[in-house]
Scaffold this active site. Structure first.
Site, PDB file in Angstrom:
ATOM      1  N   GLY A 105       0.840  -1.196   0.000  1.00  0.00           N
ATOM      2  CA  GLY A 105       0.000   0.000   0.000  1.00  0.00           C
ATOM      3  C   GLY A 105       0.868   1.237   0.000  1.00  0.00           C
ATOM      4  O   GLY A 105       2.054   1.167   0.352  1.00  0.00           O
TER       5      GLY A 105
ATOM      6  N   GLN B  72       3.189   9.925   1.485  1.00  0.00           N
ATOM      7  CA  GLN B  72       4.485   9.238   1.585  1.00  0.00           C
ATOM      8  C   GLN B  72       5.427   9.622   0.442  1.00  0.00           C
ATOM      9  O   GLN B  72       6.633   9.401   0.533  1.00  0.00           O
ATOM     10  CB  GLN B  72       4.296   7.713   1.630  1.00  0.00           C
TER      11      GLN B  72
ATOM     12  N   CYS C 147       5.905  -0.343   7.574  1.00  0.00           N
ATOM     13  CA  CYS C 147       5.550   0.850   6.794  1.00  0.00           C
ATOM     14  C   CYS C 147       6.759   1.245   5.967  1.00  0.00           C
ATOM     15  O   CYS C 147       7.881   1.241   6.474  1.00  0.00           O
ATOM     16  CB  CYS C 147       5.160   1.994   7.732  1.00  0.00           C
ATOM     17  N   LEU C 148       6.520   1.593   4.712  1.00  0.00           N
ATOM     18  CA  LEU C 148       7.629   1.995   3.836  1.00  0.00           C
ATOM     19  C   LEU C 148       8.300   3.270   4.342  1.00  0.00           C
ATOM     20  O   LEU C 148       9.456   3.527   4.017  1.00  0.00           O
ATOM     21  CB  LEU C 148       7.126   2.183   2.398  1.00  0.00           C
TER      22      LEU C 148
ATOM     23  N   HIS D  92      -4.444   1.334   7.756  1.00  0.00           N
ATOM     24  CA  HIS D  92      -3.065   1.841   7.856  1.00  0.00           C
ATOM     25  C   HIS D  92      -2.870   3.017   6.884  1.00  0.00           C
ATOM     26  O   HIS D  92      -2.325   4.052   7.258  1.00  0.00           O
ATOM     27  CB  HIS D  92      -2.089   0.689   7.554  1.00  0.00           C
ATOM     28  N   GLU D  93      -3.340   2.848   5.646  1.00  0.00           N
ATOM     29  CA  GLU D  93      -3.190   3.913   4.638  1.00  0.00           C
ATOM     30  C   GLU D  93      -4.026   5.134   5.007  1.00  0.00           C
ATOM     31  O   GLU D  93      -3.585   6.279   4.817  1.00  0.00           O
ATOM     32  CB  GLU D  93      -3.597   3.417   3.246  1.00  0.00           C
TER      33      GLU D  93
ATOM     34  N   HIS E 218      -2.386   7.410   7.370  1.00  0.00           N
ATOM     35  CA  HIS E 218      -1.419   8.328   6.747  1.00  0.00           C
ATOM     36  C   HIS E 218      -2.097   9.632   6.327  1.00  0.00           C
ATOM     37  O   HIS E 218      -1.491  10.698   6.388  1.00  0.00           O
ATOM     38  CB  HIS E 218      -0.781   7.684   5.507  1.00  0.00           C
TER      39      HIS E 218
HETATM   40  O1  GNR Z   1       3.986  -2.624   2.586  1.00  0.00           O
HETATM   41  C1  GNR Z   1       3.336  -2.482   3.623  1.00  0.00           C
HETATM   42  N1  GNR Z   1       3.040  -3.567   4.369  1.00  0.00           N
HETATM   43  C2  GNR Z   1       2.134  -3.532   5.425  1.00  0.00           C
HETATM   44  C3  GNR Z   1       2.105  -4.617   6.285  1.00  0.00           C
HETATM   45  C4  GNR Z   1       1.222  -4.640   7.332  1.00  0.00           C
HETATM   46  C5  GNR Z   1       0.354  -3.600   7.537  1.00  0.00           C
HETATM   47  C6  GNR Z   1       0.393  -2.501   6.701  1.00  0.00           C
HETATM   48  C7  GNR Z   1       1.274  -2.463   5.648  1.00  0.00           C
HETATM   49  S1  GNR Z   1       1.276  -1.110   4.585  1.00  0.00           S
HETATM   50  C8  GNR Z   1       2.946  -1.135   4.064  1.00  0.00           C
HETATM   51  C9  GNR Z   1       3.184  -0.065   3.010  1.00  0.00           C
HETATM   52  C10 GNR Z   1       2.986   1.291   3.619  1.00  0.00           C
HETATM   53  O2  GNR Z   1       3.769   1.818   4.340  1.00  0.00           O
HETATM   54  N2  GNR Z   1       1.869   1.898   3.362  1.00  0.00           N
HETATM   55  O3  GNR Z   1       1.590   3.092   3.893  1.00  0.00           O
HETATM   56 NI    NI Z   2       2.670   3.128   5.784  1.00  0.00          NI
END
Ligand code: GNR
Ligand code: NI
Length: 182
Positions: free
Chosen positions: A46, A51, A104-105, A146-147, A150
């Site tokens: 995601g 980001q 999270c990236l 999660h997204e 952000h």
């Molecule tokens: O790549 C991602 N893996 C992930 C694993 C578990 C819960 C959420 C994520 S999202 C993350 C990519 C990211 O940072 N998205 O904002």
């Molecule tokens: Ni993230």
């Protein structure tokens, strides 16, 4: 399409509250195409626009992306199932929670168990600007929440205990200091 640099914490831009998108046009679709390519390259499942430094309520998700084992000698088959969410809203969330070891990236190499509603119903605009509403569970529910965090300037470690959060922030600050000194 282009691979864009991903902002890493601690960076004040990741704390910005993103603004709603007024209309879905070709410029926005180009941004979403670039976000998807950036996410596949990272690789991640995601990515929210903030980001890559764009404070708009836009995110992309692809849980499927993997290189399928191909026939002997053949090129690997790319299986892609991209989802685009513009101005997403959660209209219902289950009382039942689910825990997932999130990454999270923008928080490279650090993980933590986060509890969120196990099931949600969301409303959003699609790639072509059409209104959608659907229920999600499992990893899709986790990833979408999660997204959407952000978009509010919230990172996964904000949901952890103070002890675990402080540990992650300390590691991130140290990594950034070493990067700047290099
Ligand atoms: O790549 C991602 N893996 C992930 C694993 C578990 C819960 C959420 C994520 S999202 C993350 C990519 C990211 O940072 N998205 O904002
Ligand atoms: Ni993230």
């Amino acid at each position: 399409m282009a691979i864009l640099p991903i902002i890493e914490a601690p960076d004040p831009r990741l704390r910005v509250v993103s603004a709603p998108v007024a209309g879905v046009d070709d410029d926005l679709r180009r941004l979403m195409d670039d976000m998807l390519e950036t996410m596949y390259d990272a690789p991640g499942i995601g990515l929210a626009a903030i980001q890559v430094g764009v404070p708009k309520r836009v995110l992309v998700i692809d849980l499927q992306r993997r290189d399928e084992p191909a026939e002997e000698g053949a090129e690997p088959v790319e299986v892609r199932e991209p989802h685009y969410f513009i101005n997403p809203e959660i209209v219902w969330a289950s009382d039942e929670l689910a825990s997932y070891n999130e990454g999270c990236l923008s928080v490279p190499e650090l993980f933590g168990d986060v509890q969120r509603p196990a099931r949600i119903r969301a409303r959003w605009l699609d790639y072509d600007g059409s209104a959608r509403e659907e229920a999600f569970d499992g990893l899709m529910a986790t990833c979408l929440q999660h997204e959407m965090d952000h978009l509010e300037g919230v990172l996964f470690f904000d949901h952890l205990s103070k002890l675990k959060r402080d540990m992650i922030v300390k590691k991130l600050t140290k990594a950034k200091r070493q990067k700047l000194a290099a």
